[in-house]
Structures are given as structure tokens and as C-alpha cells.
Write an enzyme that holds these catalytic residues in place. Structure first.
Site, PDB file in Angstrom:
ATOM      1  N   LYS A 232      13.730 -14.950-129.872  1.00 30.14           N
ATOM      2  CA  LYS A 232      12.819 -17.177-129.918  1.00 30.14           C
ATOM      3  C   LYS A 232      12.448 -16.697-131.278  1.00 30.14           C
ATOM      4  O   LYS A 232      12.714 -17.515-131.930  1.00 30.14           O
ATOM      5  CB  LYS A 232      11.960 -16.366-129.007  1.00 30.14           C
ATOM      6  CG  LYS A 232      11.489 -18.689-128.812  1.00 30.14           C
ATOM      7  CD  LYS A 232      12.636 -19.308-128.873  1.00 30.14           C
ATOM      8  CE  LYS A 232      11.944 -21.142-129.207  1.00 30.14           C
ATOM      9  NZ  LYS A 232      13.357 -21.782-128.635  1.00 30.14           N
ATOM     10  N   CYS A 290       7.405 -25.719-133.072  1.00 29.39           N
ATOM     11  CA  CYS A 290       8.034 -24.579-132.817  1.00 29.39           C
ATOM     12  C   CYS A 290       8.301 -24.166-134.253  1.00 29.39           C
ATOM     13  O   CYS A 290       7.540 -23.078-134.655  1.00 29.39           O
ATOM     14  CB  CYS A 290       9.747 -24.340-132.001  1.00 29.39           C
ATOM     15  SG  CYS A 290       9.025 -25.318-130.546  1.00 29.39           S
TER      16      CYS A 290
END
Length: 477
Positions: A232, A290
Site C-alpha cells: 500500500k 494518502c
């Protein structure tokens, strides 16, 4: 593999009741999709009844989405699962005891990227709430993007301390990172492949059982918990790197008097077997939860798990340099604004700036880490008066966000486009100039949504990211 944990799972049977901790851009669509899956009986969304976000509880229980950007199908799905009695939001964390599986989708920002110390306070609070009400055999899944090693270390320790149970022996623990983009939350969860990593084989299998029913075209990719964490953080670091490359190219094109979008189209035309030359879009800056911090999670993971690193890392790594470039772009927007004002014969002192777009991404209300914020601060420090417009953002701490576009543009010396909302693609240069009341108003386009020639013909001073072919244009009288 723990035979004891497997025996407990066999006794409990299939996952029927699910809890989702954190009702935000990840937790809300995930909870709705779990509730919509026929194999699951009931889903609880857990949300603190805080002054800043407690309002979500009542909205969700009415089947209304607190996310006010364009999210196709989300509010309709919420209405369906609430009406069917399959979803309810609550602030009572004791109900975690009724859940067979609990996911956590909680923000994990950095206090200061310079020292690579993340702010896990919200995640720690969530883990403690889950751990204090954890039942034997429950699956706990971290969906939050975390520093590699967090699931096996910090999360495990907190859950075991609070529950008195042992991970891998008496409850399951896994990491299954979210892979969503605002504007297509439901579609991303259904269609993207799902990375699932447990701390052991039983935990991985149980997590696969949880996510498989909500996938349509996506498939499950099992791995270890730490590998899932690296996956991720790496995919976001690579995207940030690609955007930084596009931004660096745009800056070079400006310096050389070239249109970066012509160059982008030319490079992108090189196709064939084994050839990948696609370039992402440059712009006014990178925002959101993010990309602004996940490179630092990756870098910190290498330091925590790898020890004394002998190669360039942290701010000196290629990912650290990419962050620096992307964080520079709002400052470059300030530079373009000041250059535009100078060409128009104006000073930033007392200049009125209409800042269009507070959300970090188009057609969304997500304003987390918006690159417009450092621009606003810098322009106010230079003496300008800044008005902010955004059609989707309803509230932002400390910022007045206007929804009347004409009122925002009225009397503006500068119009700065920070977000590519579809509303701004249809700006009429003649009308904007009329509202500004200026002979040569300035337009600074950070997203290439305005036609530079149309604004130049109307008498504007035009400046745009990567538009070296237009940034020094003759001013039309």
C-alpha cells in the site's frame, strides 16, 4: 498455523456481523457494501460522537451520506441498507462485542515528515476501543495505511493488552489496505484487487472470507501483513513519484517556452510491446490524506524494520525528493500569481484574489491537506485579500468557503484555479472580466481547465502550470 484459533473459528461459523470503525471516505462505502452483501446479517458503523464529526451518526442512520462530493450510488446504497435494517451507525463501542469481524479505517498522518514520526493517536484510540470489547475468535483488520510493521507490532500489542487475548491463538489479525479514490469509492472497492495479509494463515483466510463477497471484478491477493503494508505505501509512493515527474517536466517546459501538454501527448503516443511512457497530469499541488504522507510511511518502515540503512533514504531518497517537488507546486502558483500581477501593473498588497477550489481533487468535497492552503497563507502574507470558492466543500476549519461564484469573482484582481471542478471549465472570460471590473485581470490556472487564448483575447494576463507557450503572451488591449 494455530489449530486452536482454527477450532474457535469453526465453532463460531461464517462471518455474519461486522463492525467498521471510522465513518469517513473509506469506512462509509465499505460499511454500505458489507451491509449490501447477502451473506452478512448486520453491519455497525462506529463513530465517535465528537463535536467535529458526531453529526455523521444521525445522517447515516437516516440513510444520508455525509460525503458531499460526487459519489455515484453511495447515498442510494446507504438508503437501501438502512431501510433493510442491515446497517446502523453508533457511538457505543461496546457493541464491538457482537461483531465477528471489525475493520478500522482511521487516518494516520505524520506530525512532521522531517523526523518521520507518524501521529497514530487516533488509530491507537480506535485499537484500544476495539481491544477492550474484543471477543474470542473475532477478526480485526487494519485498513488504515500504516508504517510497515505496525500490524505485527503496535496493533497486536494494543489489542492483546486491552483484550487479554492472544493474536493468532484467540483472535485473528490482518491488514487489508483500502485502495480507493474519492469520486469513485464504491466502484474502487468492488473492482480493485484486494490485498489481504494476515499475521498467520488462519487470519489471512478469515480476512479473505470477509472481503470476497463485496468484490465484483476484483480478486483477492493474499500475502503477509507486513508485505500488505509495504504494498500500500509503495503504490502511493510510486504515484506521488509519477506526479512529481510530471510537475518537474511542467516547470522545465515553462522555462523553455513549451506547452507541457503537447509534450505529454507526444510522449504518451509512444506505444508498443514492452513500452510504457504514460505521464500523469501536472498541477497546482498534491493533496489528500494518502499521497501527502504514505511515502513517509514507506521510508519509516525501512528505517524501523531495516535498521541502520546504508543507502539514500528519507528526504534524500527518490520518494523524498518527489515529495519536495510536489510540495513546491503551491509555492510555484504563488510565483505565477505575483508574476501575473506584475505584468498587469499591480502589487500583491491589497490585491483581491478569487481562489477557486478548496478540495484537493475535482468534483469532491475532500479538502484534507489541500494544496490551496499554503497558497492562501502565502498570498495573505504578501498582503493580498483572498476569497475561497468551492461548490462542494461545506465546512473547513478556520476558512470561510463561499458557494456563490459570482460573488467570489466580483472585484477580483486575480482568479486562481486550484481544483479542476467541472464548474470552472465553463468559466466565460467576458463574464469573469465584467465581474472583476479590471482592465487586465490575472488568471492563474493550476489545472489546465481554462482556455488560455480565450482569456488572453478578453484582456486577461494568463499564467498556467506548464504553459511556457502562453505565460509570456502579449497583453491584449
Amino acid at each position: 498455523m494455530s489449530s486452536r484459533l482454527q477450532l474457535i473459528i469453526d465453532r463460531i461459523g461464517p462471518i455474519r456481523n461486522i463492525g467498521v470503525v471510522g465513518m469517513g471516505y473509506v469506512g462509509i462505502p465499505a460499511a454500505a457494501l458489507f451491509a449490501d452483501a447477502p451473506g452478512f446479517d448486520f453491519v455497525r458503523g462506529f463513530q465517535r460522537n465528537s463535536p467535529s464529526s458526531g453529526y455523521k451518526i444521525a445522517m447515516l442512520n437516516r440513510g444520508e451520506s455525509p460525503l458531499k462530493g460526487e459519489e455515484p450510488g453511495l447515498e442510494e446504497l446507504l438508503g437501501t441498507v438502512v431501510s433493510a435494517g442491515k446497517f446502523r451507525c453508533t457511538s457505543d463501542f461496546s457493541e464491538i462485542a457482537e461483531c465477528d469481524a471489525v475493520t478500522l479505517a482511521i487516518q494516520t498522518p505524520f506530525k512532521d515528515p522531517k523526523d518521520l514520526i507518524p501521529d497514530f493517536s487516533a488509530l491507537i484510540e480506535g485499537l484500544r476501543q476495539v481491544g477492550s470489547h474484543l471477543s474470542e475468535g473475532t477478526l480485526v483488520v487494519l485498513e488504515s495505511t500504516v508504517t510497515p510493521g505496525t500490524t505485527e507490532r503496535m496493533a497486536r500489542e494494543i489489542l492483546e493488552e486491552e483484550s487479554g487475548l492472544t493474536a493468532g491463538e484467540e483472535f485473528c489479525l490482518a491488514h487489508a489496505p483500502e485502495r480507493v479514490m474519492v469520486g469513485r469509492l464504491l466502484r474502487n472497492i468492488r473492482e480493485h484487487d484486494r490485498i489481504v495479509g494476515g499475521i498467520d494463515e488462519v487470519s489471512t483466510a478469515r480476512a479473505v472470507e470477509l472481503y470476497r463477497p463485496v468484490l465484483t471484478t476484483g480478486k483477492i491477493i493474499p500475502m503477509t501483513a507486513t508485505a500488505a503494508e509495504v504494498t500500500k505505501t509503495a503504490e502511493n509512493a510510486f504515484r506521488d513519484l509519477q506526479i512529481a515527474a510530471a510537475n518537474q517536466l511542467a516547470l522545465h517546459c515553462e522555462a523553455m517556452g513549451v506547452n507541457v501538454y503537447d509534450v505529454r501527448a507526444g510522449v504518451d503516443s509512444l506505444k508498443g510491446e514492452g513500452i510504457t511512457r504514460a505521464i500523469l497530469w501536472p498541477g497546482a499541488g498534491v493533496g489528500g490524506h494518502c499521497l501527502t504522507k504514505d511515502s513517509w510511511h514507506l521510508e519509516r518502515g525501512a528505517q524501523v524494520l531495516g535498521g541502520d540503512l546504508w543507502y539514500p533514504h528519507g528526504p534524500e531518497s527518490i520518494f523524498g525528493v518527489a515529495r519536495m517537488i510536489n510540495e513546491f507546486m503551491p509555492r510555484h502558483m504563488v510565483h505565477l500569481t505575483l508574476e501575473g500581477l506584475k505584468r498587469a501593473g499591480e502589487s500583491p498588497e491589497g490585491a483581491k484574489v478569487a481562489l477557486l477550489g478548496w478540495a484537493f481533487i475535482q468534483n469532491s468535497d475532500d479538502a484534507r491537506n489541500t494544496p490551496a492552503e499554503p497558497y492562501l497563507a502565502a498570498m495573505e502574507e504578501a498582503g493580498a485579500k483572498v476569497r475561497v470558492h468551492d461548490p462542494f466543500v461545506e465546512r473547513s476549519p478556520g476558512i470561510e468557503v463561499l458557494h456563490d461564484l459570482d460573488a467570489t469573482l466580483e472585484g477580483a484582481d486575480v482568479v486562481t484555479i486550484f481544483t479542476g471542478h467541472h464548474h470552472y471549465a465553463s468559466l466565460d472570460p467576458v463574464r469573469v472580466k465584467e465581474l472583476s471590473g479590471k482592465v487586465h485581470p490575472v488568471i492563474v490556472d493550476g489545472r489546465n481547465v481554462a482556455d488560455p487564448d480565450a482569456f488572453i483575447r478578453a484582456g486577461f494576463v494568463y499564467k498556467g502550470i506548464g504553459r511556457g507557450d502562453r505565460n509570456s503572451h502579449p497583453i491584449q488591449e
